[in-house]
Enzyme design. Structure first.
Site, PDB file in Angstrom:
ATOM      1  N   ASP A 153       0.833  -1.190   0.000  1.00  0.00           N
ATOM      2  CA  ASP A 153       0.000   0.000   0.000  1.00  0.00           C
ATOM      3  C   ASP A 153       0.876   1.252   0.000  1.00  0.00           C
ATOM      4  O   ASP A 153       1.851   1.345   0.750  1.00  0.00           O
ATOM      5  CB  ASP A 153      -0.889  -0.027   1.256  1.00  0.00           C
ATOM      6  N   GLU A 170       1.582  -0.393  -5.058  1.00  0.00           N
ATOM      7  CA  GLU A 170       0.658   0.693  -5.373  1.00  0.00           C
ATOM      8  C   GLU A 170       1.560   1.913  -5.555  1.00  0.00           C
ATOM      9  O   GLU A 170       2.097   2.435  -4.579  1.00  0.00           O
ATOM     10  CB  GLU A 170      -0.343   0.922  -4.245  1.00  0.00           C
TER      11      GLU A 170
END
Length: 702
Positions: free
Chosen positions: A344, A382
């Site tokens: 993330d 990401e």
């Protein structure tokens, strides 16, 4: 009594001789180990760790054994302006906790500072309600450490939420719905295998603490991007069956997935912690050694860098923090059976300090690359955060995959926005269809580095993408200001649900075209759980706090013959099978930028971009048209004896288009037109031309 013990490994390590405790707190003045009863509410003993080696406080408890509940009190100065937030009145969670006791309730008793004056230390003791660690048994022997198991060109990702996937699944026993054990149920894995899924990508499963704002609203951080325990599986997804533990049930789930020949990837959050900003709770690292664990502002060390938009950022430029992350990753790979990780807000991990910004050669990436276990796992970034220069698509090291949001926006703009100013042109479509070479064709990276997706947890589901023109997020309690404002969606003439047959038919047509584009594109496709059965969220494009029927997949009736869900699932399965049948559609090498010449060696790969009339595209047509044919061949395109050619005919326009077929014996493989029957159409011989209806794709092969 404590004996000196050892500084390694960090955390609580049981043996036949007791338990060794070690915690990194280099600038602390003293550390107390606090022992609690099994409920975690009553402190029974407080022992001072007398030994300190290179900033590691350690001690050995001969009477300790698995099941013991403990926490730490760390002593030192209180000087927020200098980044020091020590407060021995606050019991602290071991960052290496394998199992966590208690639940953070958002109470101000968790604050290290005085609620009325943040510059002062709060002296109220919170031991009774603080999060604590339970000593886990020594790990048992398992099979090989987690590693990527699927060939890169064969991989099909499926992003899911452990609870949402099975909470309403009628074929899962009621006691197991919404749990790790429920996800391992045969009926669940059968469905995924039928659809050709190779790799399950789980949203965060590490122990989280919900934000105080959400707790005051009576909701939770359902998505789970607020980690506080990087070694502890989230207990909310544990069935609680006697004789099991969260970790044991997770490992059994991993084993069941591996038994199907599938991979397991987990979404991990190492960019920030649940302790939030300077007004947030003191749960663990803030009280252990705040200036070590977090990036602090250079102009005011009472404040935190906030490149993640969540209040703080972990400082992986510090060796001890990097060690924490690496140890955590190896734990999940080696002991929990995880095959890969989706990171993330990954640019935060490459920011060793605020001055240099993101660096693809940062300590974190170097540590991963040289690690004999982690370098063999699947690594997915990401590739953006909100810090300076935070958009890094294509900027990660070789071997990494990256979520490609430009692919998402281009395909939405091409199929859904033809009548709008933000429509995508044919050239944009082709560039993304061919794996975004401008971003990824460098440093030896393969087309599969691009993780292509139309939808993900963050944004509209596929059904909502063709049913809503605007977000409808009032249920989130933020006045409909949260979530993306520009979704490049198309409600097909009606906002929300409709019983108009024409509207429903158009929505189905567009969903099929988008799914086919995704599965036929070069790169690594990723499906969002529920898109294959028509899951919708009533237009909520940021359902992070909706732990209810909004996000739980509604499976009842989805397998009924003839239902929209059954037909769409079968369509996805056919697309996956088609992808497996066509090596050209899942190449791990870049197609040549130029069309193959007659002088090229036989067997050289080729790709040609053609107008519907079969002639090569001209430069002007890349910015004006809505239809093209893509011809893949392993041999010369002009060689009619070639039996390995594939033709993808794309029509995003409003009218049927006639595509002239290249020379050869062509057979229809699939049409996305919902009025055609894929089973009957498959294998039908084609002569001369193929009529491709509006907003549709036709696929043929020789």
């Amino acid at each position: 009594m404590l004996s000196p013990g050892k500084p390694s490994p960090l955390g609580a390590t049981p043996s036949q001789q007791g338990v060794n405790f070690a915690i990194a707190a280099p600038t602390a003045e003293a550390v107390d180990l606090c022992i609690f009863d099994t409920t975690g509410k009553n402190e029974q003993q407080r022992l001072s760790l007398k030994e300190q080696t290179d900033g590691i406080w350690h001690g050995h408890l001969p009477s300790g054994k698995p099941g013991l509940v403990y926490g730490y009190r760390v002593h030192g100065p209180w000087n927020p302006k200098a980044g020091q937030r020590f407060n021995p009145s606050k019991l602290l969670l071991d960052p290496y906790a394998r199992e966590i006791v208690g639940t953070y309730d958002g109470s101000d008793l968790f604050l290290g500072h005085d609620p009325a004056n943040p510059e002062k230390r709060d002296t109220r003791d919170n031991a009774a309600i603080a999060l604590k660690a339970r000593v886990a048994p020594a790990p048992t022997e398992h099979g090989p450490a987690g590693h990527a198991r699927i060939a890169s060109g064969d991989r099909v990702l499926y992003e899911l939420h452990v609870k949402g996937q099975t909470k309403l699944h009628p074929a899962v026993p009621a006691a197991l719905r919404g749990t790790y054990a429920g996800l391992a149920e045969p009926a669940v894995l059968d469905h995924l295998q039928r659809m050709g899924i190779t790799t399950l990508s789980l949203m965060p499963v590490q122990h989280r603490a919900d934000e105080p704002r959400l707790l005051r609203m009576g909701v939770s951080n359902y998505w789970g991007y607020n980690t506080i325990g990087w070694f502890a599986p989230e207990a909310r997804y544990w069935s609680g069956r006697p004789g099991t533990t969260p970790a044991g049930e997770f490992r059994a789930m991993a084993d069941a997935i591996h038994a199907r020949g599938m991979e397991l990837v987990i979404d991990v959050v190492y960019n920030h912690s649940a302790e939030s900003d300077e007004l947030g709770p003191t749960l663990s690292m803030r009280g252990i050694d705040n200036a070590l664990y977090y990036h602090l502002r250079a102009d005011d060390r009472a404040l935190y860098e906030n490149w993640a938009g969540t209040g703080n950022c972990l400082n992986l430029g510090e060796p001890r923090v990097l060690q924490l992350v690496m140890d955590s990753l190896r734990f999940w790979a080696c002991e929990m059976g995880v095959d890969g990780f989706r990171f993330d807000l990954a640019p935060v991990l490459g920011r060793a300090d605020a001055q240099r910004g993101f660096d693809a050669r940062a300590p974190f990436f170097a540590a991963i690359a040289q690690d004999p276990v982690l370098s063999r796992t699947l690594l997915i970034a990401e590739p953006w955060d909100i810090g300076p220069g935070g958009y890094r698509l294509g900027g990660f090291p070789p071997g990494w995959l990256e979520w490609n949001d430009r692919y998402r926006d281009t395909q939405r703009g091409f199929w859904l926005r033809q009548d709008h100013d933000d429509r995508a042109k044919l050239g944009d479509f082709a560039h993304r269809f061919a794996a975004s070479s401008a971003q990824f064709a460098h440093h030896g990276r393969a087309p599969t580095a691009s993780v292509n997706f139309i939808t993900a947890h963050d944004g509209f589901t596929l059904r909502d993408l063709v049913s809503y023109g605007e977000r409808h997020n009032l249920a989130n309690g933020e006045g409909n200001r949260d979530g993306h404002a520009h979704n490049m969606s198309n409600n097909c003439g009606v906002e929300g649900p409709s019983d108009d047959p024409a509207v429903l038919a158009l929505r189905t047509r567009l969903r099929r075209a988008l799914l086919a584009t995704l599965m036929l594109s070069q790169g690594t496709p990723m499906l969002l759980a529920g898109d294959e059965i028509g899951h919708g969220q009533q237009g909520n494009n940021n359902a992070y706090c909706q732990d209810n029927e909004t996000t739980w997949l509604a499976w009842i009736g989805t397998s009924a013959p003839g239902s929209d869900a059954a037909r769409m699932s079968a369509f996805v399965a056919r697309l996956a099978a088609l992808r497996r049948e066509a090596p050209a559609l899942r190449s791990t090498r870049w197609w040549p930028a130029e069309e193959p010449s007659r002088e090229a060696p036989r067997g050289a790969p080729g790709i040609r971009w053609l107008r519907p009339d079969g002639e090569p595209m001209t430069p002007a047509e890349w910015s004006s048209g809505t239809a093209l044919a893509i011809l893949f061949s392993r041999d010369f395109p002009h060689d009619t004896a070639d039996s390995g050619a594939w033709l993808v005919m794309v029509n995003a326009g409003p009218e049927t288009v006639s595509f002239t077929l290249p020379a050869g014996a062509w057979r229809l493989c699939l049409s996305t037109d919902p009025d055609s029957d894929p089973d009957n159409a498959q294998g039908r011989a084609l002569t001369g031309a193929l009529q491709v209806p509006f907003s549709s794709i036709g696929i043929a092969r020789t």
